[in-house]
Design an enzyme around this catalytic site. Structure first.
Site, PDB file in Angstrom:
ATOM      1  N   HIS A  56     -10.225 -10.885 -18.168  1.00 38.42           N
ATOM      2  CA  HIS A  56     -10.466  -9.460 -17.925  1.00 38.42           C
ATOM      3  C   HIS A  56     -11.252  -8.806 -19.068  1.00 38.42           C
ATOM      4  O   HIS A  56     -12.298  -8.184 -18.853  1.00 38.42           O
ATOM      5  CB  HIS A  56      -9.144  -8.709 -17.754  1.00 38.42           C
ATOM      6  CG  HIS A  56      -8.352  -9.146 -16.565  1.00 38.42           C
ATOM      7  ND1 HIS A  56      -8.927  -9.582 -15.394  1.00 38.42           N
ATOM      8  CD2 HIS A  56      -7.009  -9.202 -16.362  1.00 38.42           C
ATOM      9  CE1 HIS A  56      -7.983  -9.885 -14.522  1.00 38.42           C
ATOM     10  NE2 HIS A  56      -6.823  -9.676 -15.083  1.00 38.42           N
ATOM     11  N   ARG A 113       0.753  -9.812   0.039  1.00 37.46           N
ATOM     12  CA  ARG A 113       1.506  -8.671   0.556  1.00 37.46           C
ATOM     13  C   ARG A 113       1.139  -7.376  -0.162  1.00 37.46           C
ATOM     14  O   ARG A 113       1.098  -6.309   0.448  1.00 37.46           O
ATOM     15  CB  ARG A 113       2.999  -8.935   0.441  1.00 37.46           C
ATOM     16  CG  ARG A 113       3.509 -10.032   1.369  1.00 37.46           C
ATOM     17  CD  ARG A 113       4.899 -10.487   0.970  1.00 37.46           C
ATOM     18  NE  ARG A 113       5.861  -9.390   1.062  1.00 37.46           N
ATOM     19  CZ  ARG A 113       6.678  -9.187   2.090  1.00 37.46           C
ATOM     20  NH1 ARG A 113       6.631  -9.992   3.131  1.00 37.46           N
ATOM     21  NH2 ARG A 113       7.532  -8.195   2.099  1.00 37.46           N
ATOM     22  N   LYS A 117     -13.436  -2.721  -9.963  1.00 37.29           N
ATOM     23  CA  LYS A 117     -13.117  -1.312 -10.199  1.00 37.29           C
ATOM     24  C   LYS A 117     -14.387  -0.464 -10.172  1.00 37.29           C
ATOM     25  O   LYS A 117     -15.435  -0.854 -10.695  1.00 37.29           O
ATOM     26  CB  LYS A 117     -12.392  -1.153 -11.540  1.00 37.29           C
ATOM     27  CG  LYS A 117     -10.983  -1.737 -11.536  1.00 37.29           C
ATOM     28  CD  LYS A 117     -10.298  -1.519 -12.872  1.00 37.29           C
ATOM     29  CE  LYS A 117      -8.866  -2.031 -12.830  1.00 37.29           C
ATOM     30  NZ  LYS A 117      -8.012  -1.231 -11.944  1.00 37.29           N
ATOM     31  N   ASP A 135       3.259 -12.869  -2.858  1.00 32.56           N
ATOM     32  CA  ASP A 135       3.283 -11.512  -3.403  1.00 32.56           C
ATOM     33  C   ASP A 135       1.895 -10.874  -3.421  1.00 32.56           C
ATOM     34  O   ASP A 135       1.734  -9.711  -3.043  1.00 32.56           O
ATOM     35  CB  ASP A 135       3.877 -11.547  -4.813  1.00 32.56           C
ATOM     36  CG  ASP A 135       3.961 -10.165  -5.438  1.00 32.56           C
ATOM     37  OD1 ASP A 135       4.718  -9.320  -4.912  1.00 32.56           O
ATOM     38  OD2 ASP A 135       3.260  -9.923  -6.441  1.00 32.56           O
TER      39      ASP A 135
END
Length: 484
Positions: free
Chosen positions: A240, A24, A182, A21
């Site tokens: 994170h 992709r 980011k 996943d």
């Protein structure tokens, strides 16, 4: 202003787990976008590797489908896609056996940067690392990219680091956290350390508190069994949110150098105080809105795993002593939003008679859905009738300043993969940094397990449990509203 695209050196990139996943959705479409932008040299090669028996043509069809689904229409033209697919190959690999490794070795070209992306379960990291060296595929200049989770606790993180270290030096290991890729997160460092404006105020004397919010609207449906062994603390806070906290609280490094930056982040983690029980709120979303609740999605009616957590933490050093950092993250919340808000203290004395409309200065750094920054300041409300104050935002988003290219921000994975090819580890976690984060996280988790604490239920589409509001209210503060 036009953003520059600086090509990287030609490379051979092997993506293990290429039919999964993540590959992709992120890795393969991201590589195509870098090819489309002219950053990926035409003589580079991408080799998909997975256990599925598949021809090269069949794998290229998978890649084409991923591009069609995850790349915007304006970047999809037949000639570019075909040229990109010409650089794509595929090898069937047995991660725990010997099948396919000689074929993979034959794909490697001399003189190319070699990178290996481990987009697989951590249990396979050791097998892949061992076979890359056993078959002479990896050399001293090769790089490996490993996805989180980097362990489940301190012991497993140490074991994982030791496994990788048996085959690769630390400078070859890239532990990827897409939040650090980011644009706004990187601009946070630029705003702090490339301007004199904020750094003199970036301390406990002037900052009242900091809020870090990562709110998600999605549930854990489809991955409930995995998530139930993890929870919000392990899944989001330990990695994170910890990284965002470090970038906010770190001291200026002596140079923008990978180890210099990571040295300063490590100091922040080691300066974190233990979290007191009264400063922790855990929640679990209920059923509602015609959708099942967490216990249904996890298939565990007795689950005590949190889908939401809020924490009040302190950094015990000269810069931040006494300034609280409030952290929160959760599933099935009101909106998808990630932001950092630095709230500055009020002036020590106001010269204005009417202070009813007074608000603090707040620097808001938005990570998603719309990356950007704004600074909320007090000005005079327009019109006659005296000096009435009103808070307004000074927009610091980069879209207008950078023109059209400012709105075309590359995905975090694109930037990080190109950094791997460049050999730049600045935005990747070092082994001791990962272990230090777990050393702080483990006692927090062990504490609520020993106490037998259960998470509080909260309604889907809300801001989380009621006690999370009290975590702020008892300090005379309020959470910022969660909204798109």
């Amino acid at each position: 202003m036009v953003s520059r695209v600086i090509p990287v050196d030609p490379f051979d990139l092997v993506v293990f787990g290429a039919t999964g996943d993540l590959a992709r959705r992120k890795i393969l479409p991201g590589l195509y976008r870098r090819f489309w932008a002219g950053q990926m040299p035409a003589d580079s090669a991408i080799i998909g590797a997975a256990r599925s028996e598949m021809t090269v043509e069949a794998f290229r069809a998978v890649v084409r489908e991923a591009i069609d689904e995850h790349v915007s229409a304006e970047k999809r033209d037949a000639a570019t896609i075909d040229a990109f697919l010409d650089r794509v190959d595929y090898v069937t690999i047995d991660a725990k056996g010997e099948a396919g490794w000689p074929s993979l070795k034959a794909e490697m070209r001399k003189g190319m940067v070699r990178a290996f992306y481990f987009s697989v379960a951590p249990s396979l990291f050791g097998d892949l690392a061992e076979r890359l060296h056993k078959h002479g595929i990896a050399d001293a200049q090769s790089r490996i990219v490993v996805e989180k989770p980097f362990g489940h606790d301190l012991d497993s993180a140490r074991a994982l680091n030791a496994t990788l270290a048996r085959h690769f030096d630390e400078h070859q290991i890239y532990r990827i956290d897409h939040y650090l890729g980011k644009e706004t997160v990187q601009n946070l460092m630029a705003v702090r350390f490339a301007n004199i404006l904020f750094e003199p105020l970036w301390n406990a004397q002037y900052v009242d508190h900091v809020q870090i919010t990562v709110a998600e609207t999605v549930s854990v449906e489809g991955r409930g069994a995995y998530y139930d062994r993890s929870g919000a603390m392990r899944d989001m806070v330990q990695n994170h949110i910890m990284q965002l906290l470090c970038l906010i609280a770190m001291e200026p490094p002596y140079h923008f150098d990978p180890d210099a930056v990571r040295d300063e982040k490590l100091k922040v983690i080691r300066a974190l105080d233990p979290v007191q029980p009264q400063d922790i709120v855990r929640g679990q979303y209920r059923a509602g809105g015609g959708q099942a609740g967490y216990v249904d999605h996890s298939e565990n009616p007795d689950s005590t795993t949190e889908s939401y957590i809020a924490l009040k933490v302190h950094v015990s050093n000269w810069r931040w002593k006494g300034t609280p950092f409030y952290l929160r993250t959760g599933k099935r919340l009101r909106a998808r939003a990630s932001e950092i808000a630095i709230t500055f203290k009020e002036p020590p004395h106001s010269i204005f008679d009417d202070e009813k409309g007074w608000r603090e200065n707040v620097l808001v750094i938005r990570l998603q859905p719309d990356e950007g920054m704004n600074l909320k300041v007090m000005i005079k409300e327009p019109g006659p009738g005296g000096m009435r104050l009103v808070q307004v935002p000074l927009d610091m988003s980069f879209a207008e300043a950078l023109g059209e290219n400012g709105t075309d921000i590359p995905d975090a994975y694109e930037r990080l993969i190109m950094d791997v090819i460049r050999g730049n580890q600045t935005l990747f976690m070092r082994g001791d940094e990962v272990e230090a984060a777990w050393a702080w996280t483990d006692p927090v988790i062990r504490g609520w397990e020993d106490r037998g604490d259960r998470p509080q239920g909260y309604d889907p589409g809300s801001s989380g449990p009621e006690d999370a509001l009290m975590l702020m209210h008892r300090d005379g503060r309020r959470w910022r509203e969660i909204r798109d």
